[in-house]
Design an enzyme around this catalytic site. Structure first.
Site, PDB file in Angstrom:
ATOM      1  CB  SER A 161      -0.951  -0.017   1.202  1.00  0.00           C
ATOM      2  OG  SER A 161      -1.772  -1.152   1.132  1.00  0.00           O
ATOM      3  NE  ARG A 176       4.633  10.308  -3.105  1.00  0.00           N
ATOM      4  CZ  ARG A 176       3.999   9.981  -4.217  1.00  0.00           C
ATOM      5  NH1 ARG A 176       4.666   9.475  -5.239  1.00  0.00           N
ATOM      6  NH2 ARG A 176       2.700  10.152  -4.321  1.00  0.00           N
ATOM      7  CG  ASP A 214      -4.514   0.205   0.456  1.00  0.00           C
ATOM      8  OD1 ASP A 214      -4.193   0.878  -0.543  1.00  0.00           O
ATOM      9  OD2 ASP A 214      -4.542   0.692   1.595  1.00  0.00           O
TER      10      ASP A 214
END
Length: 489
Positions: A161, A176, A214
């Site tokens: 996620s 990132r 997710d």
């Protein structure tokens, strides 16, 4: 699942009659800076639409609008046994999911493991070793009577996620870290081989079939049981949305020469919306949160609505009011605990908003128990109003992303599946978001044509379904965006 039209919010009446003028002035100021009116909601949404469109054209634009290589919705007839690994901001979850013969039916067993805080800023190898260890514990516990060496490899969907570029469905290059993670040496790398190396080292009977976000999982899992689902959202530690686009409308994948009408799920990663601070109504407190964060200038939208930051916003305001000599808040009190960054989370605000008593006795107990601060009635009224303002702003801004996708895709009626701790647990979040959606899209009727509903388990069932869909399309000869074809058949 029940539609969430606007309704009167249950709460105590409250009274500002006993609040002195200095606090009333501060409350008025806070109302001015935290309130997002209808005109601003529409302005944010319109800018959102433009940014989402730009993100589809280039990998260098934010929000990045990442193609996920999930090529279509499930039909409810998927079957088989799958593992799902859910790596979020707080917990690690391992699931075994059996997709049953009945349309849209499944069984699930699962275990949760706490993600140690030290791993979030530790070494890369330590993270993957911990994850592999948790999976091994899960398999050994639930398959204790079986020889793991003789087990067929179980397809696994990995819910990762974090923003990742996916050239294939079974890889993911971390763009990132978010959600408080800051592990060196992983950004810019494909996380799939790092995960697979730790699994191979332990000889676990697993093959990575799909790496997903997710939010994409939420979209697919919700569509598995409700064929009117068109958008999946997360409002929790972070925020995000996913929806189904046509390949021909995504210039950044034009080189793959895919059929223009072929569907592909787009992971918006719109927590990074308006990093340039063009349109979002930031307060001085939002600026402090951004400047003091591990990634200043990034995740601008997320920092205004996500659960990770709501408690910190609340804390910053209270410290500022205490230190403001013209305003008397917590006079003579030791606020050293309150001065500690991120000492409060969104659950603190939830408890304040849920306090049913006229004298706010539960809020007073909460401040004394958690912070060692004794509060008077005017201070409690201010804290209650501040919590309402922060919670309401988050819910109203969250509706802008949903509205932007609906406007961009000309969706006039659908269901939106939403998950995450803020959506599920924060008082009035759903109702406040529904009201904002009506204001943005100018609905006049009693029934909302677009309803935001509690989603199915995207990180678990969604990951398993995407693994199943990937194997299904390999067998059908659709190999677009799949790296390790041999491992899936």
């Amino acid at each position: 699942m029940v539609g969430l039209g606007p309704r009167r919010q249950p709460s105590r009446k409250g009274s500002m009659a006993d609040v002195p003028d200095d606090l009333l002035q501060q409350i008025k100021y806070l109302e001015n800076v935290f309130t997002v009116n209808q005109a601003k909601l529409k302005e944010v949404t319109n800018h959102f639409v433009k940014e989402l469109e730009k993100g589809k054209s280039s990998i260098l634009i934010v929000p990045p609008m990442n193609p996920t290589w999930v090529m279509g919705f499930p039909d409810g007839n998927e079957t088989g046994t799958f593992l799902a690994l859910d790596m979020g901001g707080t917990n690690l979850r391992v699931c075994e999911i059996i997709l049953l013969e009945g349309k849209g039916e499944f069984d699930i067993i699962q275990s949760k493991y706490r993600m140690p805080e030290e791993l979030k800023t530790g070494e890369s190898e330590e993270l993957w070793e911990y994850i592999a260890d948790c999976i091994q514990q899960f398999i050994e516990y639930h398959h204790e009577l079986e020889d793991l060496k003789k087990l067929d490899k179980i397809p696994l969907g990995f819910t990762f996620s974090f923003p990742a570029t996916q050239n294939y469905i079974d890889n993911g290059i971390l763009q990132r870290w978010t959600k408080g993670f800051d592990i060196s040496g992983v950004e810019g790398k494909d996380v799939a081989p790092l995960f697979e190396a730790a699994i191979t080292k332990r000889n676990l009977p697993i093959r990575l079939s799909a790496l997903i976000n997710d939010t994409t999982g939420t979209l697919i899992a919700s569509a598995y049981t409700d064929d009117t689902m068109r958008i999946g959202c997360i409002f929790g530690t972070g925020c995000n949305a996913a929806y189904m686009e046509n390949c021909g409308s995504v210039p950044k994948i034009a080189s793959y020469n895919l059929p223009p009408e072929m569907p592909i799920a787009i992971n918006c990663e719109y927590g990074a919306f308006d990093n340039e601070h063009v349109v979002l109504p930031r307060t001085p407190y939002d600026v402090v949160i951004d400047n003091d964060s591990p990634r200043p200038g990034q995740q601008a939208f997320e920092k205004m609505i996500a659960g990770l930051y709501l408690g910190e916003l609340f804390r910053l305001v209270l410290v500022d009011l205490h230190d403001n000599k013209s305003c008397k808040v917590f006079q003579g009190q030791d606020i050293s605990k309150l001065r500690k960054a991120y000492t409060l989370d969104s659950s603190f605000l939830s408890m304040i908003e849920e306090d049913p008593f006229e004298n706010l006795s539960e809020t007073a107990d909460l401040f004394h128990r958690e912070l060692g601060i004794k509060t008077n009635k005017p201070e409690l009224e201010l804290c209650r109003r501040l919590a309402e303002l922060i919670g309401t702003r988050a819910a109203r801004l969250s509706a802008c992303g949903v509205a932007a996708i609906c406007k961009k895709k000309d969706i006039e009626t659908c269901h939106v599946g939403a998950d995450g701790s803020v959506f599920n647990k924060y008082p009035h979040f759903k109702a406040r978001g529904a009201v904002a959606l009506r204001e943005i899209l100018d609905w006049k009727g009693e029934k909302d044509p677009i309803s935001i509903l509690a989603a199915e388990d995207g990180s678990g069932v969604g990951a398993a379904l995407i693994a199943a869909l990937t194997i299904k399309r390999v067998k059908a000869g659709n190999l677009a965006g799949i790296r390790n074809v041999e491992g899936l058949v």
